[in-house]
Design a protein around this motif. Structure first.
Motif, PDB file in Angstrom:
ATOM      1  N   SER A 219      55.543 122.826  68.568  1.00  0.00           N
ATOM      2  CA  SER A 219      55.805 121.797  67.596  1.00  0.00           C
ATOM      3  C   SER A 219      55.711 120.702  68.200  1.00  0.00           C
ATOM      4  N   THR A 220      54.793 119.181  68.149  1.00  0.00           N
ATOM      5  CA  THR A 220      54.871 118.476  68.750  1.00  0.00           C
ATOM      6  C   THR A 220      56.002 116.946  67.718  1.00  0.00           C
ATOM      7  N   SER A 221      56.709 116.416  67.986  1.00  0.00           N
ATOM      8  CA  SER A 221      56.841 115.315  67.225  1.00  0.00           C
ATOM      9  C   SER A 221      56.690 113.687  67.633  1.00  0.00           C
ATOM     10  N   VAL A 222      56.549 112.749  66.408  1.00  0.00           N
ATOM     11  CA  VAL A 222      56.213 110.993  66.263  1.00  0.00           C
ATOM     12  C   VAL A 222      56.871 110.621  65.731  1.00  0.00           C
ATOM     13  N   ARG A 223      57.339 109.405  66.448  1.00  0.00           N
ATOM     14  CA  ARG A 223      58.522 108.653  65.956  1.00  0.00           C
ATOM     15  C   ARG A 223      57.932 107.534  66.060  1.00  0.00           C
ATOM     16  N   PHE A 224      58.322 106.354  64.326  1.00  0.00           N
ATOM     17  CA  PHE A 224      58.208 104.842  64.400  1.00  0.00           C
ATOM     18  C   PHE A 224      59.797 104.440  64.280  1.00  0.00           C
ATOM     19  N   PRO A 225      59.836 102.905  64.375  1.00  0.00           N
ATOM     20  CA  PRO A 225      60.954 102.940  63.932  1.00  0.00           C
ATOM     21  C   PRO A 225      61.996 103.166  63.193  1.00  0.00           C
ATOM     22  N   ALA A 226      61.203 103.641  61.717  1.00  0.00           N
ATOM     23  CA  ALA A 226      61.992 104.390  60.959  1.00  0.00           C
ATOM     24  C   ALA A 226      61.602 105.422  59.852  1.00  0.00           C
ATOM     25  N   ALA A 227      60.229 105.997  60.996  1.00  0.00           N
ATOM     26  CA  ALA A 227      60.303 107.691  59.952  1.00  0.00           C
ATOM     27  C   ALA A 227      59.834 108.502  61.208  1.00  0.00           C
ATOM     28  N   ARG A 228      59.958 109.745  61.132  1.00  0.00           N
ATOM     29  CA  ARG A 228      59.590 110.974  62.390  1.00  0.00           C
ATOM     30  C   ARG A 228      58.267 111.960  61.825  1.00  0.00           C
ATOM     31  N   TYR A 229      57.790 112.019  62.429  1.00  0.00           N
ATOM     32  CA  TYR A 229      56.663 113.259  62.129  1.00  0.00           C
ATOM     33  C   TYR A 229      56.504 114.332  62.454  1.00  0.00           C
ATOM     34  N   THR A 230      56.884 115.184  62.291  1.00  0.00           N
ATOM     35  CA  THR A 230      57.257 116.791  63.268  1.00  0.00           C
ATOM     36  C   THR A 230      55.658 117.678  62.777  1.00  0.00           C
ATOM     37  N   PHE A 231      55.163 117.774  63.773  1.00  0.00           N
ATOM     38  CA  PHE A 231      53.597 118.763  63.374  1.00  0.00           C
ATOM     39  C   PHE A 231      54.088 120.574  64.845  1.00  0.00           C
ATOM     40  N   THR A 232      54.206 121.710  63.580  1.00  0.00           N
ATOM     41  CA  THR A 232      54.690 122.931  64.052  1.00  0.00           C
ATOM     42  C   THR A 232      53.429 123.697  63.885  1.00  0.00           C
ATOM     43  N   TRP A 233      52.536 124.415  65.183  1.00  0.00           N
ATOM     44  CA  TRP A 233      51.992 125.159  64.718  1.00  0.00           C
ATOM     45  C   TRP A 233      52.349 126.907  64.284  1.00  0.00           C
ATOM     46  N   SER A 234      51.104 127.043  62.410  1.00  0.00           N
ATOM     47  CA  SER A 234      51.695 128.060  62.167  1.00  0.00           C
ATOM     48  C   SER A 234      49.895 128.581  62.607  1.00  0.00           C
ATOM     49  N   ALA A 235      50.540 130.140  63.024  1.00  0.00           N
ATOM     50  CA  ALA A 235      49.472 131.102  63.378  1.00  0.00           C
ATOM     51  C   ALA A 235      48.769 131.595  61.705  1.00  0.00           C
ATOM     52  N   PRO A 236      49.182 131.964  61.023  1.00  0.00           N
ATOM     53  CA  PRO A 236      48.641 132.257  59.933  1.00  0.00           C
ATOM     54  C   PRO A 236      48.025 131.764  59.297  1.00  0.00           C
ATOM     55  N   ASP A 237      48.665 129.930  59.210  1.00  0.00           N
ATOM     56  CA  ASP A 237      47.579 129.102  58.457  1.00  0.00           C
ATOM     57  C   ASP A 237      45.880 129.075  59.880  1.00  0.00           C
ATOM     58  N   LYS A 238      46.832 129.115  61.068  1.00  0.00           N
ATOM     59  CA  LYS A 238      46.017 128.521  61.834  1.00  0.00           C
ATOM     60  C   LYS A 238      45.260 127.012  61.771  1.00  0.00           C
ATOM     61  N   ALA A 239      47.254 126.556  61.410  1.00  0.00           N
ATOM     62  CA  ALA A 239      46.730 124.957  61.224  1.00  0.00           C
ATOM     63  C   ALA A 239      48.794 124.218  61.571  1.00  0.00           C
ATOM     64  N   TRP A 240      48.442 122.930  61.657  1.00  0.00           N
ATOM     65  CA  TRP A 240      49.644 122.645  61.866  1.00  0.00           C
ATOM     66  C   TRP A 240      50.624 122.224  60.319  1.00  0.00           C
ATOM     67  N   ARG A 241      51.700 122.681  60.567  1.00  0.00           N
ATOM     68  CA  ARG A 241      52.702 122.352  59.213  1.00  0.00           C
ATOM     69  C   ARG A 241      53.209 120.825  59.571  1.00  0.00           C
ATOM     70  N   VAL A 242      52.859 120.270  58.243  1.00  0.00           N
ATOM     71  CA  VAL A 242      53.595 119.143  58.607  1.00  0.00           C
ATOM     72  C   VAL A 242      54.956 118.614  58.148  1.00  0.00           C
TER      73      VAL A 242
END
Length: 339
Positions: A219-242
């Motif tokens: 997983s990888t996270s990105v921070r804004f001054p008042a918001a946070r996004y995390t993207f976690t790899w999901s092998a079954p989805d073959k995609a990143w869960r937000v």
């Protein structure tokens, strides 16, 4: 021999068939460059890439997936806590994450290949949107409004603005939600209001095989001054869960948000000359120039560089060595993160 005349093709028919084949190949090449959707560049040794089949499948320049050329619709979507979950977000080809007042973020979702029944909650536009959309040609921009000082810039921009005030039939209010988080777009009606809107075209993305390097990440996270996004790899989805602010992101109509590619594009976010209705200065996100980026695909993280030389140019993403960095085919999220 009896019957031989019936099996012989007339010269005129042959010419017509050849012209039809040539026309089909030419038309397909305007939208998708190869049969598998990869927009190729010549190898380093200068040898040309293999010839494409005679009838390549048209591919979306936004996702790399099969798609018929269609008009482009951009929608400004609210995503503060009170506005979640969104509707229609999982169907977008491309989603931009932008910082707004107070350090929170809004989304600019771009649609072309597929349109959901509704999209929203729809919120107001910002100055940064005008520059960000220039490579798309003249798309439709649906939004809830803008502060009065920004309206002349929107009217002068190469886009078709669609708001509840000028196109009321394209919007609907959800009585179950509190204002201002209850305005939703009917995308078909928005596009009908701008029949000359530009169809999807190359904005700089490339799709195909992943680079040989990269680092495996969960997983990888990105921070804004008042918001946070995390993207976690999901092998079954073959995609990143937000996840947004620690909670799983989802769309009411399609479920979990699962982009195949996530681009963390580090940009300069500076004060603009505009303020919101509460007097807060609106930030301006600079997307013309160059800088560092991180591309997440297939469970791996790739260091990258981005470059957009002019407002009308698309954004190219390359490896640190300067070769094009292919995205995975599917939905793309671009997080415009402060440097």
């Amino acid at each position: 021999m009896p019957g031989a005349t019936r099996n012989r093709r007339r010269p005129g028919a042959i010419r017509i068939a050849l012209l039809s084949l040539l026309s089909a190949v030419t038309a397909a090449g305007l939208y998708g460059c190869t049969s598998d959707g990869t927009q190729e560049t010549p190898p380093p040794d200068g040898t040309p890439p293999p010839s494409a089949p005679a009838s390549p499948t048209a591919r979306s320049p936004f996702t790399g997936l099969p798609a018929k050329p269609a008009q482009v619709l951009a929608v400004k979507i609210d995503n503060v806590q009170a506005a979640r979950p969104a509707t229609g977000l999982g169907t977008a080809d491309l989603v931009y994450v932008e910082q707004v007042e107070g350090g929170v973020t809004r989304l600019l979702a771009v649609y072309s290949a597929h349109l959901p029944d509704r999209i929203g909650p729809v919120r107001s536009a910002r100055e940064s949107d005008l520059s960000l959309l220039r490579p798309f040609g003249r798309p439709v921009l649906a939004y809830s409004g803008a502060q009065s000082a920004l309206n002349p810039l929107i009217e002068a921009a190469p886009l078709y603005p669609v708001t509840e005030g000028d196109t009321p039939a394209a919007f609907v209010r959800d009585p179950a939600r509190p204002a201002p988080h209850n305005l939703y777009l009917r995308p078909e009606r928005a596009l009908a209001a701008a029949p000359d809107a530009t169809r999807a075209r190359d904005i700089g993305f490339r799709f195909g095989s992943a680079p040989a390097d990269g680092t495996a990440v969960n997983s990888t996270s990105v921070r804004f001054p008042a918001a946070r996004y995390t993207f976690t790899w999901s092998a079954p989805d073959k995609a990143w869960r937000v996840a947004m602010d620690g909670r799983a992101g989802r769309s009411t109509d399609t479920g979990a948000l699962t982009p195949e590619t996530v681009v963390i594009q580090y940009v300069t976010v500076r004060p603009s000359g505009f303020r919101d209705r509460f007097g807060s200065v609106s930030p301006y996100t600079e997307t013309v120039g160059s800088g560092n980026a991180v591309v997440l695909r297939d469970g791996r993280s790739h260091q990258a560089r981005w470059n957009r030389p002019t407002q009308d140019a698309g954004t190219a993403f390359t490896t640190p060595a300067g070769t094009p960095l292919n995205f995975a085919r599917g939905q793309v999220w671009v997080v415009l993160a402060p440097r």
